[in-house]
Motif scaffolding. Sequence first.
Motif, PDB file in Angstrom:
ATOM      1  N   PHE A 186     -40.040   6.187  -5.529  1.00 45.87           N
ATOM      2  CA  PHE A 186     -39.907   7.568  -5.992  1.00 45.87           C
ATOM      3  C   PHE A 186     -39.832   8.524  -4.803  1.00 45.87           C
ATOM      4  CE2 PHE A 186     -41.618  11.655  -7.395  1.00 45.87           C
ATOM      5  CZ  PHE A 186     -40.837  11.894  -8.516  1.00 45.87           C
ATOM      6  N   ILE A 187     -40.611   8.261  -3.748  1.00 41.57           N
ATOM      7  CA  ILE A 187     -40.578   9.115  -2.554  1.00 41.57           C
ATOM      8  C   ILE A 187     -39.206   9.014  -1.872  1.00 41.57           C
ATOM      9  CG2 ILE A 187     -41.540   9.418  -0.242  1.00 41.57           C
ATOM     10  CD1 ILE A 187     -44.239   8.587  -1.376  1.00 41.57           C
ATOM     11  N   LEU A 188     -38.672   7.791  -1.770  1.00 37.26           N
ATOM     12  CA  LEU A 188     -37.349   7.618  -1.161  1.00 37.26           C
ATOM     13  C   LEU A 188     -36.272   8.320  -1.979  1.00 37.26           C
ATOM     14  CD1 LEU A 188     -37.482   3.870  -0.039  1.00 37.26           C
ATOM     15  CD2 LEU A 188     -37.600   5.905   1.408  1.00 37.26           C
ATOM     16  N   LEU A 189     -36.381   8.240  -3.305  1.00 40.20           N
ATOM     17  CA  LEU A 189     -35.425   8.916  -4.173  1.00 40.20           C
ATOM     18  C   LEU A 189     -35.477  10.426  -3.969  1.00 40.20           C
ATOM     19  CD1 LEU A 189     -33.401   8.924  -6.568  1.00 40.20           C
ATOM     20  CD2 LEU A 189     -35.391   8.996  -8.094  1.00 40.20           C
ATOM     21  N   THR A 190     -36.686  10.957  -3.886  1.00 36.66           N
ATOM     22  CA  THR A 190     -36.854  12.402  -3.694  1.00 36.66           C
ATOM     23  C   THR A 190     -36.291  12.844  -2.349  1.00 36.66           C
ATOM     24  OG1 THR A 190     -38.854  12.342  -5.058  1.00 36.66           O
ATOM     25  CG2 THR A 190     -38.525  14.289  -3.670  1.00 36.66           C
TER      26      THR A 190
END
Length: 296
Positions: A186-190
Amino acid sequence: MKFVQLAILSATVGAACAFAPLGPALPAASTVAATSTSSTFSLRMSTEPETETEEDTTYSILSEDSPPNAPDFTPGQVNAFGSDVSAASSASASAAAINGWVADEGLPCYGLPGVLPPTGFFDPLGFAQRGISLNEVKRNREAEVMHGRVAMIACVGYFAGEQLPSPFGINGPANDQLQQVPLPAFILLTLGIAAAELKRATIGWVEPDLSDWTKTLWKLRDNYYPGDVGFDPLNFKPTDPTAFANMQTRELQNGRLAMLGWAGMCSQELVNHKSIADTIDFYQKVYSGVNPYETM
């Protein structure tokens, strides 16, 4: 599965048309000083400033090489927006074309493509009505194009995410899948979304002037075409201005349809908490006379 593969392929091709530049520039008609009149030419009159002795009136004519769709304006002619069309045309001709498009305030939406029958120029809420600045129209078009691209990808994601196996074991309706994404992913996506948006901002927007921020707030660059951030890995961008406009119209229409389609799928899953395929199967049983609750 064939239906899902076809949906993925169709939406991918539509999304790949993104970032195609828009419409053709308004061609400037070549003019020569007229010494005699001819019935085969279109006449256009302009009055020079008065001198102390006499009023000097000159005429100009369009050459036979002018495009058949070249506008034939007369001084003082007013369009549907109440603007002087001849003045707007002269200003547009002197402006630099962006991907073959020249902003013309005498045309709806400054001449940007996207108008198709049977509705024609459809603007019931007045986002491009008379008095709206060019920058605001370009900003609205930028928003429409980008939201349409996101919606096309989202439509693919709804079908693919619900039917194909996930590397993280994510399942269920697409509305419920984001909260199942592991925190590192989720952090990489953000971060990826933030990087893409920052890159788009540096390409299309004027740098903020902190000493007088009102002049640069929400202002797009004059040479920036809405949605054209230079991303064309499959080299779909045509070289002909007319083809540019046609491709942009197709992208806009597919994006508009995708926004409506995504809104429908999202609303449906919020109501019944079923995936798209499960909902289709449910209503197939209903219309076949089978009680869907007895076979679930």
